[in-house]
Scaffold this active site. Structure first.
Site, PDB file in Angstrom:
ATOM      1  N   HIS A  59      -5.001   9.976  -1.247  1.00 47.73           N
ATOM      2  CA  HIS A  59      -5.197  11.203  -0.459  1.00 47.73           C
ATOM      3  C   HIS A  59      -4.803  12.375  -1.346  1.00 47.73           C
ATOM      4  O   HIS A  59      -3.634  12.731  -1.419  1.00 47.73           O
ATOM      5  CB  HIS A  59      -4.256  11.221   0.759  1.00 47.73           C
ATOM      6  N   ASP A 108      -9.785  10.273   0.297  1.00 46.33           N
ATOM      7  CA  ASP A 108     -10.415  11.470   0.860  1.00 46.33           C
ATOM      8  C   ASP A 108     -10.006  12.653  -0.012  1.00 46.33           C
ATOM      9  O   ASP A 108      -9.150  12.526  -0.886  1.00 46.33           O
ATOM     10  CB  ASP A 108     -10.104  11.678   2.362  1.00 46.33           C
ATOM     11  N   ASN A 146       0.846  -1.207   0.000  1.00 44.65           N
ATOM     12  CA  ASN A 146       0.000   0.000   0.000  1.00 44.65           C
ATOM     13  C   ASN A 146       0.876   1.251   0.000  1.00 44.65           C
ATOM     14  O   ASN A 146       1.871   1.320   0.725  1.00 44.65           O
ATOM     15  CB  ASN A 146      -0.851  -0.029   1.288  1.00 44.65           C
TER      16      ASN A 146
HETATM   17  C1  XIL Z   1      -3.348   8.470   9.812  1.00 47.30           C
HETATM   18  C2  XIL Z   1      -4.550   8.583  10.739  1.00 47.30           C
HETATM   19  O1  XIL Z   1      -5.659   8.988   9.976  1.00 47.30           O
HETATM   20  C3  XIL Z   1      -4.274   9.565  11.857  1.00 47.30           C
HETATM   21  O2  XIL Z   1      -5.322   9.550  12.808  1.00 47.30           O
HETATM   22  C4  XIL Z   1      -2.952   9.233  12.548  1.00 47.30           C
HETATM   23  O3  XIL Z   1      -2.628  10.243  13.475  1.00 47.30           O
HETATM   24  C5  XIL Z   1      -1.828   9.109  11.540  1.00 47.30           C
HETATM   25  O4  XIL Z   1      -2.183   8.162  10.529  1.00 47.30           O
HETATM   26  N1  XIL Z   1      -1.477   6.959   5.303  1.00 47.30           N
HETATM   27  C6  XIL Z   1      -1.824   5.840   6.011  1.00 47.30           C
HETATM   28  C7  XIL Z   1      -2.687   5.960   7.209  1.00 47.30           C
HETATM   29  O5  XIL Z   1      -1.494   4.726   5.584  1.00 47.30           O
HETATM   30  O6  XIL Z   1      -2.417   4.987   8.171  1.00 47.30           O
HETATM   31  C8  XIL Z   1      -2.597   7.339   7.833  1.00 47.30           C
HETATM   32  O7  XIL Z   1      -3.571   7.442   8.867  1.00 47.30           O
HETATM   33  C9  XIL Z   1      -2.816   8.395   6.777  1.00 47.30           C
HETATM   34  C10 XIL Z   1      -1.769   8.311   5.691  1.00 47.30           C
END
Ligand code: XIL
Length: 320
Positions: free
Chosen positions: A210, A242, A174
């Site tokens: 993201h 998101d 991932n």
């Molecule tokens: C993020 C969470 O959303 C937060 O709450 C935490 O503080 C940090 O991690 N990539 C990923 C996720 O693979 O695990 C991350 O999640 C966001 C970016």
């Protein structure tokens, strides 16, 4: 067309539609649990299945919170994705506090993966075995303590250990930033093609997605980028979708967000993506405002009162 529960539309198309979840809100907020149960057929832990929470002290595992999430998934007929076994972030203090030799780090990795994947065997159908192992230019991410201690082969070692612990789980690599094609996606493709050629047990690739709403993703480049992984025989999941809106937020920007959500869902369908997971579902709880230091907000499908936003209707239309 009126909003329908996403899971009904998705199930009719053989698609998993999911979200990241914080289990404490399940009990504290009836609207949180009700929206989740109504809309999604797949869940992933936003945090509670990460290394620092599952193994807070070396060799001592705490599965209570994650088990609560797994129970909710079972009760509501949802699939559970596992996130994540090996990552350079959210590691416990005991691991970060010192340097490890290769042999020691492999031992730590073996214990963690074996205990965790065994515990969730039969419950987690797909694991993000390694998260974010590549740098943006496609090189190895050298600041990972796993890379520093073990070296380049830590990723394939992790897949072999996960497969031994749970031979039935689909095992994923991932990462973020592969949506735009270019160096990182190409490096990931070469890495996974190499794994398959050498018999490393990998079954899928996760694209995080993201990216703020101002990024208009282009189906002409993204569909073939995703599809080439399928052509290798891998499953493709979009794992953390998101779409923050840059402030100040206007209704016009909300409308553009809805349109871009529809585009991204159409891209997923066209490319044969098997599961689409959002990184949360209500704007009340998202990592985006703090991660972007307040620059972006309102990234998800429901507003702070759990009312569906225009993005929800647009996704319904794109699923139909
Ligand atoms: C993020 C969470 O959303 C937060 O709450 C935490 O503080 C940090 O991690 N990539 C990923 C996720 O693979 O695990 C991350 O999640 C966001 C970016």
């Amino acid at each position: 067309m009126p909003d329908a529960p996403l899971r009904d539309l998705a199930a009719a198309r053989g698609l998993l539609i999911g979200t990241a979840v914080g289990p404490h809100w399940l009990d504290q907020e009836p609207a949180y649990a009700a929206t989740l149960a109504r809309e999604f057929n797949c869940l992933v832990a936003e945090n509670c299945m990460k290394f620092m929470y599952l193994e807070p002290e070396r060799g001592r595992f705490d599965f209570a919170t994650a088990d609560r999430l797994a129970a909710f998934a079972r009760e509501h007929d949802m699939r559970l994705r596992g996130h994540t076994l090996v990552w350079h972030v959210q590691l416990p203090e005991w691991f970060r506090a010192r340097e490890w030799s290769r042999a020691e780090a492999l031992q730590v990795m073996e214990t963690h993966i074996t205990q965790v994947a065994r515990h969730f065997r039969g419950q987690v159908f797909a694991w993000d075995v390694v998260n974010e192992g590549l740098a943006d230019d496609g090189a190895w991410r050298r600041d990972s303590p796993w890379f520093k201690a073990v070296g380049e082969d830590y990723i394939e070692q992790a897949f072999r250990l996960a497969h031994a612990a749970d031979p039935d789980a689909q095992l994923f690599y991932n990462d973020y930033g592969m949506e735009l094609g270019a160096a990182k996606a190409d490096a990931c493709y070469r890495m996974l093609a190499g794994f398959l050629a050498r018999g490393v047990p990998v079954h899928g690739v996760g694209f995080q997605f993201h990216l703020g709403a101002e990024n208009r993703l282009d189906p002409a480049t993204l569909v073939p980028n995703l599809r080439r992984f399928r052509d290798l025989g891998l499953a493709v999941h979009v794992t953390e979708l998101d779409m923050g809106i840059k402030k100040p937020i206007t209704d016009e920007l909300r409308r553009q967000q809805a349109e871009e959500y529809a585009t991204r869902i159409r891209i997923c369908r066209e490319a044969g993506v098997a599961a689409i997971l959002f990184w949360g579902f209500t704007d009340k709880y998202s990592w985006i405002p703090s991660f972007t230091k307040g620059e972006y907000d309102e990234p998800l499908l429901f507003d702070r009162e759990y009312r569906p936003k225009p993005a929800h209707a647009a996704i319904c239309a794109a699923l139909t």
